[in-house]
Design an enzyme around this catalytic site. Structure first.
Site, PDB file in Angstrom:
ATOM      1  N   LYS A  88       0.835  -1.208   0.000  1.00 16.58           N
ATOM      2  CA  LYS A  88       0.000   0.000   0.000  1.00 16.58           C
ATOM      3  C   LYS A  88       0.866   1.254   0.000  1.00 16.58           C
ATOM      4  O   LYS A  88       1.608   1.509   0.942  1.00 16.58           O
ATOM      5  CB  LYS A  88      -0.896   0.045   1.244  1.00 16.58           C
ATOM      6  N   GLU A 131      10.505   0.633   9.983  1.00 16.97           N
ATOM      7  CA  GLU A 131      11.444   1.740   9.729  1.00 16.97           C
ATOM      8  C   GLU A 131      10.680   3.010  10.074  1.00 16.97           C
ATOM      9  O   GLU A 131       9.787   3.415   9.329  1.00 16.97           O
ATOM     10  CB  GLU A 131      11.853   1.771   8.250  1.00 16.97           C
ATOM     11  N   GLU A 159      10.368  15.082  15.692  1.00 21.02           N
ATOM     12  CA  GLU A 159      10.599  15.055  14.243  1.00 21.02           C
ATOM     13  C   GLU A 159       9.671  16.059  13.552  1.00 21.02           C
ATOM     14  O   GLU A 159       8.460  15.993  13.711  1.00 21.02           O
ATOM     15  CB  GLU A 159      10.313  13.644  13.708  1.00 21.02           C
ATOM     16  N   CYS A 202      13.582  10.677   6.629  1.00 21.09           N
ATOM     17  CA  CYS A 202      13.594  10.147   8.002  1.00 21.09           C
ATOM     18  C   CYS A 202      14.968  10.311   8.643  1.00 21.09           C
ATOM     19  O   CYS A 202      15.074  10.503   9.846  1.00 21.09           O
ATOM     20  CB  CYS A 202      13.196   8.686   7.973  1.00 21.09           C
TER      21      CYS A 202
HETATM   22  P1  NAP Z   1       2.514   7.544   8.417  1.00 19.68           P
HETATM   23  O1  NAP Z   1       1.425   8.495   8.672  1.00 19.68           O
HETATM   24  O2  NAP Z   1       2.915   6.633   9.517  1.00 19.68           O
HETATM   25  O3  NAP Z   1       2.086   6.717   7.132  1.00 19.68           O
HETATM   26  C1  NAP Z   1       2.884   5.705   6.575  1.00 19.68           C
HETATM   27  C2  NAP Z   1       2.004   4.713   5.855  1.00 19.68           C
HETATM   28  O4  NAP Z   1       1.190   4.038   6.815  1.00 19.68           O
HETATM   29  C3  NAP Z   1       1.043   5.368   4.868  1.00 19.68           C
HETATM   30  O5  NAP Z   1       0.868   4.506   3.762  1.00 19.68           O
HETATM   31  C4  NAP Z   1      -0.232   5.458   5.690  1.00 19.68           C
HETATM   32  O6  NAP Z   1      -1.384   5.524   4.904  1.00 19.68           O
HETATM   33  C5  NAP Z   1      -0.183   4.151   6.466  1.00 19.68           C
HETATM   34  N1  NAP Z   1      -0.984   4.127   7.688  1.00 19.68           N
HETATM   35  C6  NAP Z   1      -1.560   5.160   8.351  1.00 19.68           C
HETATM   36  N2  NAP Z   1      -2.221   4.706   9.437  1.00 19.68           N
HETATM   37  C7  NAP Z   1      -2.069   3.356   9.459  1.00 19.68           C
HETATM   38  C8  NAP Z   1      -2.504   2.314  10.322  1.00 19.68           C
HETATM   39  N3  NAP Z   1      -3.242   2.563  11.397  1.00 19.68           N
HETATM   40  N4  NAP Z   1      -2.141   1.046  10.044  1.00 19.68           N
HETATM   41  C9  NAP Z   1      -1.372   0.755   8.974  1.00 19.68           C
HETATM   42  N5  NAP Z   1      -0.945   1.683   8.103  1.00 19.68           N
HETATM   43  C10 NAP Z   1      -1.276   2.983   8.337  1.00 19.68           C
HETATM   44  O7  NAP Z   1       3.841   8.267   7.967  1.00 19.68           O
HETATM   45  P2  NAP Z   1       3.973   9.368   6.854  1.00 19.68           P
HETATM   46  O8  NAP Z   1       3.529  10.649   7.460  1.00 19.68           O
HETATM   47  O9  NAP Z   1       3.362   8.914   5.580  1.00 19.68           O
HETATM   48  O10 NAP Z   1       5.556   9.372   6.608  1.00 19.68           O
HETATM   49  C11 NAP Z   1       6.421  10.124   7.354  1.00 19.68           C
HETATM   50  C12 NAP Z   1       7.083   9.286   8.438  1.00 19.68           C
HETATM   51  O11 NAP Z   1       7.770   8.189   7.841  1.00 19.68           O
HETATM   52  C13 NAP Z   1       8.134  10.051   9.196  1.00 19.68           C
HETATM   53  O12 NAP Z   1       7.970   9.830  10.570  1.00 19.68           O
HETATM   54  C14 NAP Z   1       9.437   9.451   8.706  1.00 19.68           C
HETATM   55  O13 NAP Z   1      10.488   9.561   9.589  1.00 19.68           O
HETATM   56  C15 NAP Z   1       9.063   8.064   8.431  1.00 19.68           C
HETATM   57  N6  NAP Z   1       9.995   7.431   7.497  1.00 19.68           N
HETATM   58  C16 NAP Z   1      10.896   6.532   7.979  1.00 19.68           C
HETATM   59  C17 NAP Z   1      11.818   5.927   7.144  1.00 19.68           C
HETATM   60  C18 NAP Z   1      12.812   4.939   7.652  1.00 19.68           C
HETATM   61  O14 NAP Z   1      13.407   4.253   6.846  1.00 19.68           O
HETATM   62  N7  NAP Z   1      13.002   4.819   8.945  1.00 19.68           N
HETATM   63  C19 NAP Z   1      11.813   6.232   5.774  1.00 19.68           C
HETATM   64  C20 NAP Z   1      10.883   7.164   5.311  1.00 19.68           C
HETATM   65  C21 NAP Z   1       9.976   7.751   6.192  1.00 19.68           C
HETATM   66  P3  NAP Z   1      -1.965   6.975   4.489  1.00 19.68           P
HETATM   67  O15 NAP Z   1      -0.920   7.679   3.706  1.00 19.68           O
HETATM   68  O16 NAP Z   1      -3.133   6.645   3.663  1.00 19.68           O
HETATM   69  O17 NAP Z   1      -2.294   7.668   5.788  1.00 19.68           O
END
Ligand code: NAP
Ligand code: MG
Length: 514
Positions: free
Chosen positions: A220, A294, A425, A328
């Site tokens: 997804k 991650e 963050e 990230c």
């Molecule tokens: P997010 O809100 O956690 O969303 C990530 C993914 O999870 C999206 O596809 C989101 O769908 C989905 N999601 C949301 N709620 C969920 C749930 N309850 N159960 C399962 N999946 C769910 O994060 P983001 O705002 O998109 O991305 C930014 C974050 O990613 C930052 O904190 C960043 O540090 C982290 N990140 C980490 C890495 C690493 O390698 N450590 C790499 C890149 C990014 P929707 O988009 O439809 O809400």
């Protein structure tokens, strides 16, 4: 498709400044370049979008076919730089997820799980080559849908995504060498959920090792950046990969939750925020599902007084302003040794003035659009909070486009460890700067944070690098460089930045039982 307005942009040109030297800029006039005393003009150099094809509507990719969502609902994906709708994509629900997971399970049981590694490798190579052939199209769509500068999607995201497929294709028939004297077996169906900051690259990080090890996939993408994953679905179809081996489903957070909770999913691979990562961990507690998470980060970027200052300043800029700070592992906390702080900050401010913020499709652009209205609101909240907390904010004087979601590169001076802008963050082009005197002090401060994803060190001394890399609690530590990625290197965090590694031989481990 997208049309780009021709505008003339100015870029500040500054001479190299030695410590204590007065800032004087000589006016010179060269052929074809208008050089005033501080700026020259750049004509916009927009990447053409004529060669790309984006459908008006995208369905779910399940069992090798594009199928309508059972809800019959679609949602818009917009370009954050124009605020205009690009396309609309299907909104999946639990029924669709059930279908996708069952298709993945059937493909695992009947074909993919039994196929010899050398046959699997051929498909993965084919996907890599097809992606490479369409790299330009992917780069343009990535920049339109997510807002990142074309320079980055063209030179970083897409080539790295292709290289992940090439790299893991190479492992598919060599798993007994990756795990000598063991008998690696695939897990079954991998549920994979990815964020919006590196949409295609994250899909490649997840899909390539899963396929190489014999697993099947339900992926997804994030709701704001679904298009390159759907283009990848087209390539997967073209590659002749057996039906159901990769399924790509679009929708909101509930779709991710449905994948995580499906009983036939054997492995959850998630990249995203720490709160959602914690939710996933709770959801799979007590099940046999394996997971790699991650999550977020708040990296310490450390500059010692023996560092090459000009290169370090470039490293700082690359560390936090690259991809609008939507990284990230962004170097979002800067620690500068006290005796060089004034010089580094002066040079950093001057460099910030030269950064161009604007149209992601313009090849001159350094900083593109913030991914969504919500993310821009979150960044602005932190900009206000930082000032309320007593830090001094400095932003570059660049002009911002009148439409779209943009943020000026920003630094905060006089911050302290307890400030929320230092601890939390922000995920935007915002840097919190502190100073330090001794190595012990900077290690203490760098580690005093819930996250542990990455760090950077700039120094002339190899011994200092080794000392720090062994003491910093971060999964990746870059030395005299920043934000360097390679498919052969493992990536992942400590503490609230998650667990498990992606990339390299380590990236295979999360997808096998031994
Ligand atoms: P997010 O809100 O956690 O969303 C990530 C993914 O999870 C999206 O596809 C989101 O769908 C989905 N999601 C949301 N709620 C969920 C749930 N309850 N159960 C399962 N999946 C769910 O994060 P983001 O705002 O998109 O991305 C930014 C974050 O990613 C930052 O904190 C960043 O540090 C982290 N990140 C980490 C890495 C690493 O390698 N450590 C790499 C890149 C990014 P929707 O988009 O439809 O809400
Ligand atoms: Mg979008």
């Amino acid at each position: 498709m997208a049309t780009t307005k021709q505008t003339t942009r100015t870029k500040t040109v500054l001479p190299a400044v030695k410590s204590g030297q007065k800032k004087t800029v000589k006016s010179t006039t060269a052929k074809n370049v208008r050089l005033t005393n501080t700026t020259w003009a750049y004509a916009a150099a927009p990447e053409s979008a004529d060669h790309i094809s984006i459908k008006e509507q995208y369905d779910l990719f399940i069992n090798g076919k594009f199928v309508k969502p059972s809800s019959k609902k679609y949602f818009a994906t917009v370009s954050p730089s124009t605020e205009k709708k690009i396309s609309e994509v299907a909104e999946a629900n639990e029924k669709d997820i059930d279908l996708a997971v069952k298709s993945a399970k059937a493909a695992y049981d009947t074909t993919w799980g039994k196929m010899p590694g050398k046959e699997r490798a051929k498909y993965i190579y084919r996907i890599a080559r097809l992606m490479q052939e369409r790299a330009r199209e992917f780069a343009v769509i990535e920049s339109m849908d997510g807002g990142k500068p074309i320079r980055e999607s063209r030179d970083i995201d897409i080539p790295l995504a292709c290289n992940h497929f090439f790299y893991y294709a190479g492992w598919a028939d060599k798993l007994e060498y990756a795990f000598p004297n063991r008998h690696p077996k695939p897990l079954g169906v991998a549920g994979q959920i990815i964020p919006w900051n590196f949409p295609l690259l994250m899909a490649a990080w997840k899909i390539a090792p899963a396929l190489a090890t014999g697993n099947t996939v339900v992926l997804k993408p994030a709701e704001t950046t679904p298009l390159t994953a759907l283009k990848l679905a087209e390539i997967i179809q073209e590659s002749g990969l057996p039906d159901g081996v990769v399924n790509i489903v679009t929708g909101f957070g509930n779709v991710g939750a449905a994948i995580v909770n499906h009983p036939l999913v054997n492995k959850v691979a998630f990249t995203g925020s720490t709160p959602v990562g914690k939710y996933i961990q709770k959801a799979i507690a007590g099940t046999n599902k394996k997971a790699t998470l991650e999550l977020g980060g708040k990296a310490a970027h450390i500059i010692f007084d023996d560092a090459p200052i000009d290169q370090a300043v470039e490293g700082i800029v690359n560390g936090i302003f690259f991809n609008q700070g939507h990284v990230c592992c962004a170097g979002s906390r800067l620690f500068v040794q006290e005796n060089i702080a004034e010089l580094v900050i002066k040079k950093l401010k001057r460099r910030m003035e030269t950064l161009l913020v604007g149209d992601p499709l313009d090849k001159n652009t350094d900083i593109g659009a913030i991914n969504s209205k919500e993310q821009l609101a979150k960044i602005k909240h932190y900009l206000n909070l930082g000032q309320k907390e007593g830090a001094e904010m400095y932003q570059s004087n660049c002009a911002l486009p009148s439409k779209g979601y943009f943020c000026k590169p920003t630094i905060f001076l006089h911050t302290s460890q307890s400030h929320r802008i230092v601890q939390e963050e922000i995920f935007g082009p915002v840097l919190a700067i502190q100073t330090f005197r001794t190595i012990e002090e900077v290690i203490e401060k760098a580690n005093n944070i819930p996250y542990g994803l990455s760090a950077g060190v700039w120094t002339d001394k190899g011994s200092k690098i080794f000392n720090l890399t062994s003491k910093l609690r971060a999964g990746v530590v870059w030395a005299n460089t920043y934000n360097k990625f390679d498919p052969t290197s493992p990536f992942g965090g400590y503490k609230e930045s998650g667990f498990g590694r992606e990339g390299g031989i380590h990236g295979l481990m999360g997808y096998v039982t031994l």
